[in-house]
Structure formats: C-alpha cells, structure tokens
Design an enzyme around this catalytic site. Structure first.
Site, PDB file in Angstrom:
ATOM      1  N   ASP A 160      47.477  54.137  41.477  1.00  0.00           N
ATOM      2  CA  ASP A 160      47.111  53.213  40.402  1.00  0.00           C
ATOM      3  C   ASP A 160      48.332  53.008  39.531  1.00  0.00           C
ATOM      4  O   ASP A 160      48.923  53.963  39.027  1.00  0.00           O
ATOM      5  CB  ASP A 160      45.963  53.800  39.587  1.00  0.00           C
ATOM      6  CG  ASP A 160      45.595  52.895  38.432  1.00  0.00           C
ATOM      7  OD1 ASP A 160      45.145  51.766  38.689  1.00  0.00           O
ATOM      8  OD2 ASP A 160      45.786  53.309  37.265  1.00  0.00           O
TER       9      ASP A 160
ATOM     10  N   GLU B  52      47.131  48.322  44.343  1.00  0.00           N
ATOM     11  CA  GLU B  52      46.427  47.132  43.909  1.00  0.00           C
ATOM     12  C   GLU B  52      47.358  45.938  43.996  1.00  0.00           C
ATOM     13  O   GLU B  52      48.562  46.079  43.813  1.00  0.00           O
ATOM     14  CB  GLU B  52      46.035  47.304  42.448  1.00  0.00           C
ATOM     15  CG  GLU B  52      44.603  47.623  42.214  1.00  0.00           C
ATOM     16  CD  GLU B  52      44.397  47.862  40.735  1.00  0.00           C
ATOM     17  OE1 GLU B  52      43.526  47.207  40.171  1.00  0.00           O
ATOM     18  OE2 GLU B  52      45.106  48.691  40.143  1.00  0.00           O
TER      19      GLU B  52
ATOM     20  N   CYS C 266      32.731  54.331  39.776  1.00  0.00           N
ATOM     21  CA  CYS C 266      32.768  55.788  39.731  1.00  0.00           C
ATOM     22  C   CYS C 266      33.164  56.242  41.122  1.00  0.00           C
ATOM     23  O   CYS C 266      32.507  55.906  42.111  1.00  0.00           O
ATOM     24  CB  CYS C 266      31.399  56.344  39.364  1.00  0.00           C
ATOM     25  SG  CYS C 266      31.250  58.107  39.699  1.00  0.00           S
TER      26      CYS C 266
ATOM     27  N   CYS D 224      30.142  58.339  42.851  1.00  0.00           N
ATOM     28  CA  CYS D 224      28.864  57.798  43.304  1.00  0.00           C
ATOM     29  C   CYS D 224      28.855  56.282  43.477  1.00  0.00           C
ATOM     30  O   CYS D 224      27.927  55.735  44.050  1.00  0.00           O
ATOM     31  CB  CYS D 224      27.746  58.218  42.346  1.00  0.00           C
ATOM     32  SG  CYS D 224      27.784  57.321  40.790  1.00  0.00           S
TER      33      CYS D 224
ATOM     34  N   CYS E 261      30.461  59.015  33.935  1.00  0.00           N
ATOM     35  CA  CYS E 261      29.577  58.176  34.736  1.00  0.00           C
ATOM     36  C   CYS E 261      28.140  58.346  34.266  1.00  0.00           C
ATOM     37  O   CYS E 261      27.642  59.452  34.142  1.00  0.00           O
ATOM     38  CB  CYS E 261      29.691  58.540  36.208  1.00  0.00           C
ATOM     39  SG  CYS E 261      28.490  57.686  37.227  1.00  0.00           S
TER      40      CYS E 261
ATOM     41  N   CYS F 179      25.918  59.729  37.643  1.00  0.00           N
ATOM     42  CA  CYS F 179      26.034  61.084  38.179  1.00  0.00           C
ATOM     43  C   CYS F 179      26.671  62.052  37.193  1.00  0.00           C
ATOM     44  O   CYS F 179      26.756  63.238  37.451  1.00  0.00           O
ATOM     45  CB  CYS F 179      26.804  61.085  39.496  1.00  0.00           C
ATOM     46  SG  CYS F 179      28.563  60.749  39.291  1.00  0.00           S
TER      47      CYS F 179
ATOM     48  N   ASP G 217      42.855  56.543  35.139  1.00  0.00           N
ATOM     49  CA  ASP G 217      43.834  56.220  36.170  1.00  0.00           C
ATOM     50  C   ASP G 217      43.571  56.956  37.474  1.00  0.00           C
ATOM     51  O   ASP G 217      43.685  56.393  38.553  1.00  0.00           O
ATOM     52  CB  ASP G 217      45.251  56.542  35.667  1.00  0.00           C
ATOM     53  CG  ASP G 217      45.605  55.699  34.449  1.00  0.00           C
ATOM     54  OD1 ASP G 217      44.979  54.637  34.280  1.00  0.00           O
ATOM     55  OD2 ASP G 217      46.494  56.108  33.686  1.00  0.00           O
TER      56      ASP G 217
HETATM   57 ZN   LIG Z   1      29.099  58.480  39.224  1.00  0.00          ZN
END
Ligand SMILES: [Zn+2]
Length: 446
Positions: A194, A299, A352, A355, A371, A374, A381
């Site tokens: 990243d 990216e 996330c 999950c 998150c 979860c 980053d």
């Molecule tokens: Zn999550």
C-alpha cells in the site's frame, strides 16, 4: 530486452562547451521543425519528419538564420546526429499526441523548447561513437572520460548525452540477450504494497517503509536556497524598474548578474541532489521488493489525480510514486516476479481484510479502525496491503476462502473489485524462480 545505462562523464571545459552548443543546436532544430510543421499543417499540408528533414538539409548551410556573423554555417561544427535526431523525436511526439487524443486521454501537443527551461540533450547514433573501457569516443570532440564502464554487453543502439544541473551524462541504450537481464530471487513471498502519504509503503508482511531521512534536510536547504535566488531575482527586477513581485511582460529579459547565476547553479545542484536521493531510495526499494517476492500487488494509483490535490501533492511527489510504478514494472520482468495492478477503484482500504465487510464511512484521516462485523482492529495501511495481497493469492475477498463469509457480503464485495491486471506472466522458465507457484495462482484466479 532493452536496457539503458546512464554514466556520468568527466568532460574537459572544451568538451563541455561543445556539449552546450550541441544541445543548443538540437533545441533550435526542434523549434525550427515544430514551427515548420505547424505552418504546413495550418496551410492544409500533411507534414512528416522525413520531408521536413530533407527541407532542412537543403537550407541548413545556406539559410541566413543558420549562418554565424561571418556568414559561415555554424552547423558544420556540430556533428549531424545532434541536428538530425530532433526530426525523429518530433514525429514521435506528434504520434503520441494523436494516439492519446484517440484514446481519449489528456494529450499534449509538442511544445517549443526554451533555453534553460528544457532538458539539454543530444543524440549520437550507435555507429558514431566507440567505447573503450572507461572512455567514450564521441564524434568531433574525441575521447571523453566516463566514471564507469558500460555494465551491459549486447548490441549498442545509440546514446544520448544530457545535462543535469552542472553534470553531464551519457545514456547508452543496449539490446541485451534475455539471459543477461534475468536476476535471481532470494525469496518467493507474495505481498501487497500500500502506497501512502504517512509511510511511503506498507508491505503486507507488516513492514513499514518511510521516506529517506536526508530528504527532509535537503528540503529545508531547498527552501533557503530558493529564497536566496528569489531575492536576487527581485533585486534584478527592481534595478530594471519593475515593482516588487510583479509579473514581467512576456519577452522581457533581465540582466543576469554573476551572483544570480551562481545562486541558480547552487539551487540546480540541490534539486539534482534531491532527485538523486529519491531515485536511489526508490531503486533500492523496488529492487528489494522484486528480489524477495514472487508476486507483488500494487494499486493503480492515479498519480496525476492525486497531484491535483494540493495537500497531497507535495507528499506524493516527494516519494516519486510514478517512478516507483515504472521501476517495479521493469524490475518485475527481470526477476520474473508477477506484478498485479489492482484497479483504481478497488476499495483496498475500506475492506476488512479478515471478513470482507466494507467500511463505507472510512475517511482519509482514519489511521486505525475496528471492523463492525468481526471486531478486528485494523491499521489502515496494513489492512490495505493485506487486501491487495489477496488479489495475488487468489483469495481476494469475493472469491474468498471457505472459512470466511459466503453469501451476501461476498456478492457485495465482488461487485466492487473491478479488474485485476497481471502485468506479465511467463511460463516455462526454470523452477528456481518459483514460477510453478505463480502458475497455480493465475489458474486459481482465472
Ligand atoms: Zn471484519
């Protein structure tokens, strides 16, 4: 594969003088050709580089604008490659312009070159120079010392002599056999990277890479030296009768004092030094990344778009993202590292990595988040890097692993993923490169 080796030169003052004149010639011929091109185009003609060159060759020793005070054609002092090549460059520039135009990209028309505002360089064809260890024999000026020998063996395609601040360089293009340019990897990891403003790069294995320290000191010095030069410029304006901080009318030429010249040279050297620090940092980083990874995911950062954002611009141009990407591309080829470029719209920061829940509310200021689904605590980053890594391992969240979420959430993410572009993938190479594993990943994705 084509490689270019740029070597610093140690020219004598007389040779420097020749270099300057050759660069000036190249610039002037470019301007002449561009002007003629535009004129013919406006008159409804279809100009092309070959015809223009012919036209130029017919007048270059006779036309008054190409004669010196004594009526001698000064082009005779400069080797012809310097004034032949601009035609080819111009043709290429127009070609690029029209290709970009057709592709709907932002196209830039070739522009006139201005002394002091353009890159000083001139071309030498491959049959016109000879290399002998740390010497290069150039036409009309003879042997010039180089700081090192040419590193590559292969067919020499040509050379370009150019200036950066007060140093001269020769860039030699060589077509090398593929076997020579391949490098061995020392590890075969798979990582996502990243790119960011706070840390230059965050690797999915947890490594955080910061910008080189000398850069900050140099940037402080840059402010000081720019200020010194600007004071001298203001003084020159004042002496010429212009007001403080006024824009000069177009075409005004202020007298250049010795001190202003010295100050400008010092500033140019510092700019070159900063560019060197950046280039060194990016080179070492990209080499290491390619050497240690069999697959990398980055990216598709929209550098131009980000530069338009003034606040981000400084931080981004400081680390040279564009340079990072292009170096990664050619080094990935040399190390046979698979380079995956995630789509610009892939929400790598928002997902996330555990999950697949998408945090729509995430802003640029949020360095850390939790998150909601979860409960995983994320470093912004690192989470983005982990998401990027998944694109290379075939575990990108929508296709996701059996243990994590199936169903609705996966569908939602899937729509957002967009295209993934593997830059290069080659099969059938030796197994030492970890290519076999690569192939498995590609199959898993397609
Ligand atoms: Zn999550």
């Amino acid at each position: 594969m084509q490689l270019t080796h740029t070597i610093a030169l140690c020219p004598t003052p007389a040779q420097v003088d020749y270099f300057k004149r050759a660069c000036g010639t190249a610039r002037r011929v470019w301007n002449w050709a561009l002007n003629e091109w535009k004129k013919q185009y406006a008159a409804g003609g279809k100009p092309n580089a070959m015809a223009l060159k012919k036209q130029f060759n017919a007048i270059k020793y006779t036309d008054p604008q190409w004669l010196d005070k004594n009526g001698r054609p000064w082009l005779r002092d400069i080797h012809r490659d310097a004034h032949a090549q601009p035609f080819a460059h111009l043709a290429k520039a127009w070609e690029r312009f029209f290709t970009d135009l057709k592709a709907g990209k932002k196209a830039h028309e070739p522009r006139f070159k201005k002394k002091g505002r353009c890159r000083d360089s001139f071309y030498v064809a491959n049959d016109k120079f000879r290399l002998d260890g740390k010497t290069i024999r150039l036409p009309t000026i003879g042997d010039v010392a180089m700081t090192e020998e040419l590193r590559f063996t292969g067919t020499i395609l040509g050379a370009t002599v150019s200036r950066t601040a007060d140093r001269w360089f020769v860039a030699i293009q060589v077509e090398v056999p593929d076997a020579q340019c391949y490098r061995h990897r020392t590890a075969h990891e798979v990582n996502g990277i990243d790119l960011g403003v706070k840390a230059v790069a965050t690797v999915s294995n947890g490594e955080v890479i910061d910008a080189p320290k000398p850069l900050n000191a140099a940037l402080r010095r840059l402010r000081i030296r720019s200020r010194r030069l600007s004071r001298k410029l203001e003084a020159a304006k004042k002496a010429a009768g212009f007001g403080h901080h006024t824009c000069l009318p177009k075409g005004t030429r202020l007298p250049v004092s010795n001190n202003r010249q010295k100050s400008a040279a010092t500033l140019a050297r510092l700019h070159a030094r900063i560019a060197n620090i950046r280039a060194d940092f990016v080179h070492k980083l990209t080499t290491r990344l390619c050497r240690e990874n069999q697959a990398l995911v980055i990216e598709d950062v929209n550098v131009k778009g980000m530069l338009a954002n003034e606040k981000l611009a400084r931080a981004i141009s400081d680390v040279g993202f564009g340079m990072f990407r292009s170096q990664l591309e050619y080094k990935a080829r040399r190390y046979r590292t698979r380079l995956v470029i995630a789509d610009r719209w892939y929400p790598s920061s928002q997902l996330c990595s555990a999950c697949g829940w998408k945090n729509e509310a995430l802003t640029l200021q949020d360095r850390e988040w939790v998150c909601a689904k979860c409960g995983t605590h994320h470093d912004r980053d690192l989470n983005a890097a982990l998401n990027l890594k998944r694109l290379a391992t075939g575990t990108a969240l929508p296709v996701a692993s059996p243990t994590s979420n199936g169903g609705a959430a996966a569908e939602m993410v899937s729509a957002a993923v967009g295209k993934v572009t593997p830059v290069r993938y080659e099969c059938g190479q030796q197994d030492t490169s970890g290519q076999e594993e690569n192939r498995a990943h590609v199959c898993a994705r397609s």
